[in-house]
Design an enzyme around this catalytic site. Sequence first.
Site, PDB file in Angstrom:
ATOM      1  N   ASP A 131       0.827  -1.209   0.000  1.00 40.42           N
ATOM      2  CA  ASP A 131       0.000   0.000   0.000  1.00 40.42           C
ATOM      3  C   ASP A 131       0.858   1.254   0.000  1.00 40.42           C
ATOM      4  OD1 ASP A 131      -2.359  -1.405  -0.047  1.00 40.42           O
ATOM      5  OD2 ASP A 131      -2.780  -1.184   2.090  1.00 40.42           O
ATOM      6  N   GLU A 239      -9.366   0.340   4.361  1.00 37.44           N
ATOM      7  CA  GLU A 239      -8.710   1.444   3.669  1.00 37.44           C
ATOM      8  C   GLU A 239      -7.411   0.967   3.033  1.00 37.44           C
ATOM      9  OE1 GLU A 239      -9.732   4.325   2.970  1.00 37.44           O
ATOM     10  OE2 GLU A 239     -11.382   4.725   4.335  1.00 37.44           O
ATOM     11  N   CYS A 240      -7.031   1.610   1.936  1.00 40.83           N
ATOM     12  CA  CYS A 240      -5.850   1.187   1.182  1.00 40.83           C
ATOM     13  C   CYS A 240      -4.568   1.830   1.673  1.00 40.83           C
ATOM     14  CB  CYS A 240      -6.028   1.542  -0.292  1.00 40.83           C
ATOM     15  SG  CYS A 240      -6.060   3.323  -0.601  1.00 40.83           S
ATOM     16  N   GLY A 241      -4.654   2.829   2.536  1.00 36.66           N
ATOM     17  CA  GLY A 241      -3.455   3.520   3.003  1.00 36.66           C
ATOM     18  C   GLY A 241      -3.472   5.003   2.713  1.00 36.66           C
TER      19      GLY A 241
END
Length: 265
Positions: A131, A239-241
Site C-alpha cells: 500500500d 482502507e488502502c493507506g
Amino acid sequence: MTSIETLSKPLQLPLTPEALENINAHLSQLQPEQILEWAVEYLPNLYQTTAFGLTGLVALDMLSKSTSSPPPLIFIDTLYHFKETYDLVEEVKAKYQTPLHVYRPAGCDTVEDFETKYGQRLWERDEDTYDFVVKVEPAQRAYAELGVQAVITGRRASQGGDRALLKPLEVDSTGLLKLNPLFEWTFPIVEWYITENDVPCNKLLSQGYRSVGDWHSTVKVGEGQDERAGRWAGREKTECGLHKDYFTMQKQAMKASAEQDHLPR
C-alpha cells in the site's frame, strides 16, 4: 472567534481547530454542489484525487458544470488496475478535458518494473508495504511536486468502516486538507446522479462490482452486501493507506524494507 464570514480567500493554513469546526458546521448545511463551489473559492492549491470511482466521478461532473477551471486531477496508477479502469480514464479525459496528473510507484512504469524491484505478489507477502509503495508514496510525491495543499476525495460516510464518522473537511497528519463533498450521500443517490447526468463509469459496475480497486483485491459484491464488501474480501481491512496516518505507514514500510535487506540472498 473565527466565523465563516471572516475567513480569508484562499484559507490561511494551518487551520485552527475552532476554524475547522466552524467550517464543517457551515458545509454540513450545504449540498455537494455548494460544498464544491465553496472549495474552489476557499481551498488553496486544490486538486482532486481520484481512482475514477462513482463518487469521484460525480464530483468531477459537478465541477465541470460550476467552473470553467476545475481543480486538476491526480490519479495514482498502482499498475494493477483493471483494464476497464484504464479505459475509463481515457473516456473521462475525452469528456471533461480536466488536466490529469498520473503518478506511479517510484522508478516503475510497468508491472515488470515493479516486480523486478519488489518481487511478485507483494500484496500477499506484505500488504502494508505494498500500500505504501503503490499508493501512499506516489501520492505524497504528487502533493510535493505539484504544491498540493487540499484535495477533493470521493469518500462517503455510508461506506462504513473508518469513514462512518466522516465530516465535510478534514486535516490529515501531514496538514493536507481533505474535502469530502458527498460525505452524506448513499450509494443509491450516487447511482441516480450517474444515470441522470450520463456520467461515464467503470463497465465492471454492470458485472456485479460496486467498488473497484486493484484487480487482485477486488471481487463482485453479493446481494445485500455493503458496497465496499468486494474490497479486500474476507479481511478486516477497509482502507488502502491513502486515508491512513502517513507517518505510521511510512514507519511500517521502512521497517519492512530494513528487515528485507537483512534476509539472506
